[in-house]
Design a protein around this motif. Structure first.
Motif, PDB file in Angstrom:
ATOM      1  N   ASN A  20     -30.120  30.838 -13.131  1.00  0.00           N
ATOM      2  CA  ASN A  20     -31.421  31.006 -12.484  1.00  0.00           C
ATOM      3  C   ASN A  20     -32.344  31.970 -13.224  1.00  0.00           C
ATOM      4  O   ASN A  20     -33.512  32.097 -12.851  1.00  0.00           O
ATOM      5  CB  ASN A  20     -31.235  31.470 -11.042  1.00  0.00           C
ATOM      6  CG  ASN A  20     -30.567  30.411 -10.208  1.00  0.00           C
ATOM      7  OD1 ASN A  20     -30.979  29.259 -10.223  1.00  0.00           O
ATOM      8  ND2 ASN A  20     -29.522  30.786  -9.491  1.00  0.00           N
ATOM      9  N   ALA A  21     -31.853  32.626 -14.246  1.00  0.00           N
ATOM     10  CA  ALA A  21     -32.669  33.600 -14.982  1.00  0.00           C
ATOM     11  C   ALA A  21     -33.969  33.016 -15.535  1.00  0.00           C
ATOM     12  O   ALA A  21     -34.991  33.703 -15.534  1.00  0.00           O
ATOM     13  CB  ALA A  21     -31.848  34.260 -16.084  1.00  0.00           C
ATOM     14  N   PRO A  22     -33.993  31.761 -15.977  1.00  0.00           N
ATOM     15  CA  PRO A  22     -35.262  31.221 -16.478  1.00  0.00           C
ATOM     16  C   PRO A  22     -36.370  31.132 -15.425  1.00  0.00           C
ATOM     17  O   PRO A  22     -37.522  30.890 -15.770  1.00  0.00           O
ATOM     18  CB  PRO A  22     -34.873  29.821 -16.974  1.00  0.00           C
ATOM     19  CG  PRO A  22     -33.422  29.927 -17.300  1.00  0.00           C
ATOM     20  CD  PRO A  22     -32.871  30.864 -16.263  1.00  0.00           C
ATOM     21  N   TYR A  23     -36.034  31.355 -14.173  1.00  0.00           N
ATOM     22  CA  TYR A  23     -37.027  31.250 -13.105  1.00  0.00           C
ATOM     23  C   TYR A  23     -37.576  32.602 -12.647  1.00  0.00           C
ATOM     24  O   TYR A  23     -38.373  32.648 -11.721  1.00  0.00           O
ATOM     25  CB  TYR A  23     -36.430  30.499 -11.912  1.00  0.00           C
ATOM     26  CG  TYR A  23     -35.910  29.139 -12.295  1.00  0.00           C
ATOM     27  CD1 TYR A  23     -36.792  28.105 -12.579  1.00  0.00           C
ATOM     28  CD2 TYR A  23     -34.549  28.904 -12.411  1.00  0.00           C
ATOM     29  CE1 TYR A  23     -36.322  26.860 -12.973  1.00  0.00           C
ATOM     30  CE2 TYR A  23     -34.072  27.665 -12.797  1.00  0.00           C
ATOM     31  CZ  TYR A  23     -34.959  26.643 -13.073  1.00  0.00           C
ATOM     32  OH  TYR A  23     -34.497  25.414 -13.460  1.00  0.00           O
ATOM     33  N   ILE A  24     -37.178  33.688 -13.310  1.00  0.00           N
ATOM     34  CA  ILE A  24     -37.591  35.011 -12.818  1.00  0.00           C
ATOM     35  C   ILE A  24     -39.102  35.180 -12.787  1.00  0.00           C
ATOM     36  O   ILE A  24     -39.618  35.903 -11.942  1.00  0.00           O
ATOM     37  CB  ILE A  24     -36.943  36.176 -13.609  1.00  0.00           C
ATOM     38  CG1 ILE A  24     -37.335  36.143 -15.084  1.00  0.00           C
ATOM     39  CG2 ILE A  24     -35.445  36.200 -13.412  1.00  0.00           C
ATOM     40  CD1 ILE A  24     -36.875  37.345 -15.881  1.00  0.00           C
ATOM     41  N   GLY A  25     -39.799  34.521 -13.670  1.00  0.00           N
ATOM     42  CA  GLY A  25     -41.252  34.659 -13.716  1.00  0.00           C
ATOM     43  C   GLY A  25     -41.994  33.908 -12.630  1.00  0.00           C
ATOM     44  O   GLY A  25     -43.175  34.157 -12.410  1.00  0.00           O
ATOM     45  N   VAL A  26     -41.306  32.990 -11.957  1.00  0.00           N
ATOM     46  CA  VAL A  26     -41.977  32.190 -10.933  1.00  0.00           C
ATOM     47  C   VAL A  26     -41.420  32.413  -9.525  1.00  0.00           C
ATOM     48  O   VAL A  26     -42.047  32.004  -8.554  1.00  0.00           O
ATOM     49  CB  VAL A  26     -41.930  30.674 -11.257  1.00  0.00           C
ATOM     50  CG1 VAL A  26     -42.671  30.391 -12.553  1.00  0.00           C
ATOM     51  CG2 VAL A  26     -40.508  30.152 -11.306  1.00  0.00           C
ATOM     52  N   LEU A  27     -40.275  33.034  -9.412  1.00  0.00           N
ATOM     53  CA  LEU A  27     -39.696  33.256  -8.091  1.00  0.00           C
ATOM     54  C   LEU A  27     -40.471  34.339  -7.337  1.00  0.00           C
ATOM     55  O   LEU A  27     -40.619  35.457  -7.837  1.00  0.00           O
ATOM     56  CB  LEU A  27     -38.219  33.659  -8.204  1.00  0.00           C
ATOM     57  CG  LEU A  27     -37.275  32.558  -8.668  1.00  0.00           C
ATOM     58  CD1 LEU A  27     -35.888  33.125  -8.950  1.00  0.00           C
ATOM     59  CD2 LEU A  27     -37.195  31.454  -7.624  1.00  0.00           C
ATOM     60  N   PRO A  28     -40.963  34.016  -6.146  1.00  0.00           N
ATOM     61  CA  PRO A  28     -41.740  34.997  -5.368  1.00  0.00           C
ATOM     62  C   PRO A  28     -40.975  36.291  -5.070  1.00  0.00           C
ATOM     63  O   PRO A  28     -41.590  37.343  -4.904  1.00  0.00           O
ATOM     64  CB  PRO A  28     -42.064  34.253  -4.070  1.00  0.00           C
ATOM     65  CG  PRO A  28     -41.973  32.817  -4.412  1.00  0.00           C
ATOM     66  CD  PRO A  28     -40.908  32.716  -5.491  1.00  0.00           C
ATOM     67  N   ALA A  29     -39.663  36.226  -5.035  1.00  0.00           N
ATOM     68  CA  ALA A  29     -38.866  37.421  -4.733  1.00  0.00           C
ATOM     69  C   ALA A  29     -39.143  38.566  -5.707  1.00  0.00           C
ATOM     70  O   ALA A  29     -39.004  39.727  -5.348  1.00  0.00           O
ATOM     71  CB  ALA A  29     -37.376  37.082  -4.759  1.00  0.00           C
ATOM     72  N   TYR A  30     -39.560  38.222  -6.911  1.00  0.00           N
ATOM     73  CA  TYR A  30     -39.776  39.242  -7.936  1.00  0.00           C
ATOM     74  C   TYR A  30     -41.247  39.518  -8.217  1.00  0.00           C
ATOM     75  O   TYR A  30     -41.578  40.221  -9.168  1.00  0.00           O
ATOM     76  CB  TYR A  30     -39.053  38.846  -9.228  1.00  0.00           C
ATOM     77  CG  TYR A  30     -37.618  38.460  -8.983  1.00  0.00           C
ATOM     78  CD1 TYR A  30     -36.722  39.389  -8.471  1.00  0.00           C
ATOM     79  CD2 TYR A  30     -37.168  37.171  -9.210  1.00  0.00           C
ATOM     80  CE1 TYR A  30     -35.410  39.033  -8.211  1.00  0.00           C
ATOM     81  CE2 TYR A  30     -35.861  36.813  -8.949  1.00  0.00           C
ATOM     82  CZ  TYR A  30     -34.981  37.745  -8.446  1.00  0.00           C
ATOM     83  OH  TYR A  30     -33.690  37.391  -8.175  1.00  0.00           O
ATOM     84  N   SER A  31     -42.136  38.993  -7.392  1.00  0.00           N
ATOM     85  CA  SER A  31     -43.578  39.119  -7.663  1.00  0.00           C
ATOM     86  C   SER A  31     -44.061  40.565  -7.681  1.00  0.00           C
ATOM     87  O   SER A  31     -44.993  40.885  -8.421  1.00  0.00           O
ATOM     88  CB  SER A  31     -44.395  38.301  -6.668  1.00  0.00           C
ATOM     89  OG  SER A  31     -44.224  38.788  -5.355  1.00  0.00           O
ATOM     90  N   THR A  32     -43.414  41.452  -6.939  1.00  0.00           N
ATOM     91  CA  THR A  32     -43.846  42.854  -6.962  1.00  0.00           C
ATOM     92  C   THR A  32     -43.512  43.533  -8.289  1.00  0.00           C
ATOM     93  O   THR A  32     -44.032  44.611  -8.568  1.00  0.00           O
ATOM     94  CB  THR A  32     -43.221  43.666  -5.801  1.00  0.00           C
ATOM     95  OG1 THR A  32     -41.797  43.626  -5.915  1.00  0.00           O
ATOM     96  CG2 THR A  32     -43.659  43.128  -4.449  1.00  0.00           C
ATOM     97  N   LEU A  33     -42.691  42.897  -9.092  1.00  0.00           N
ATOM     98  CA  LEU A  33     -42.318  43.459 -10.398  1.00  0.00           C
ATOM     99  C   LEU A  33     -43.225  42.968 -11.526  1.00  0.00           C
ATOM    100  O   LEU A  33     -43.146  43.464 -12.644  1.00  0.00           O
ATOM    101  CB  LEU A  33     -40.863  43.089 -10.734  1.00  0.00           C
ATOM    102  CG  LEU A  33     -39.790  43.525  -9.741  1.00  0.00           C
ATOM    103  CD1 LEU A  33     -38.441  42.948 -10.149  1.00  0.00           C
ATOM    104  CD2 LEU A  33     -39.733  45.026  -9.629  1.00  0.00           C
ATOM    105  N   HIS A  34     -44.076  41.998 -11.250  1.00  0.00           N
ATOM    106  CA  HIS A  34     -44.864  41.353 -12.299  1.00  0.00           C
ATOM    107  C   HIS A  34     -45.663  42.307 -13.168  1.00  0.00           C
ATOM    108  O   HIS A  34     -45.854  42.043 -14.349  1.00  0.00           O
ATOM    109  CB  HIS A  34     -45.800  40.310 -11.696  1.00  0.00           C
ATOM    110  CG  HIS A  34     -45.099  39.072 -11.241  1.00  0.00           C
ATOM    111  ND1 HIS A  34     -45.786  37.996 -10.740  1.00  0.00           N
ATOM    112  CD2 HIS A  34     -43.780  38.730 -11.193  1.00  0.00           C
ATOM    113  CE1 HIS A  34     -44.928  37.047 -10.408  1.00  0.00           C
ATOM    114  NE2 HIS A  34     -43.705  37.469 -10.670  1.00  0.00           N
ATOM    115  N   ASP A  35     -46.151  43.390 -12.629  1.00  0.00           N
ATOM    116  CA  ASP A  35     -46.977  44.310 -13.411  1.00  0.00           C
ATOM    117  C   ASP A  35     -46.164  45.348 -14.188  1.00  0.00           C
ATOM    118  O   ASP A  35     -46.734  46.109 -14.960  1.00  0.00           O
ATOM    119  CB  ASP A  35     -47.978  45.030 -12.497  1.00  0.00           C
ATOM    120  CG  ASP A  35     -49.044  44.088 -11.974  1.00  0.00           C
ATOM    121  OD1 ASP A  35     -49.360  43.098 -12.668  1.00  0.00           O
ATOM    122  OD2 ASP A  35     -49.549  44.329 -10.860  1.00  0.00           O
TER     123      ASP A  35
END
Length: 119
Positions: free
Chosen positions: A76-91
């Motif tokens: 599932n690692a290729p999905y880290i950029g699109v999974l909402p669970a990690y959206s607070t980390l985007h910046d």
């Protein structure tokens, strides 16, 4: 319910005690800690642990587990950029560097307020 249906009483207890002690963030912190403590088990839960730590507000620990997921070639690692669970980390620079390493874009989750306003 997912963990209870699997008979994982340790995780259910961690969630329940955390909820009573400090609400949802503490519940997810304790659940992540419980999963992390059994990492040597049959199944690695790095992505789940990372998501739980995000909910708990433990972003450094979340990133540590995302790093681990990538290092372990989690499917599932290729999905880290699109999974909402990690959206607070985007910046965060560390998250951006990890998505570059994996070679995936960062996609913001849909703005649900705009969708709700149009209905």
């Amino acid at each position: 319910a997912q963990w209870a249906s699997r008979g994982d009483q340790e995780l259910v207890a961690a969630l329940d005690s955390g909820l009573a002690a400090g609400g949802y963030p503490m519940a997810y912190k304790r659940a992540a800690d419980a999963l992390a403590s059994r990492r040597a088990g049959d199944r690695d839960h790095s992505m789940t642990i990372a998501a739980f730590y995000v909910i708990a507000g433990e972003e450094v620990l979340a990133m540590d587990w995302l790093d681990s997921a990538v290092a372990q070639h989690d499917q599932n690692a290729p999905y880290i950029g699109v999974l909402p669970a990690y959206s607070t980390l985007h910046d965060q620079p560390r998250f951006r560097a990890l998505t570059q390493l994996v070679g995936v874009p960062i996609v913001a989750p849909p703005d649900r307020s705009a969708t709700a306003a149009s209905n």
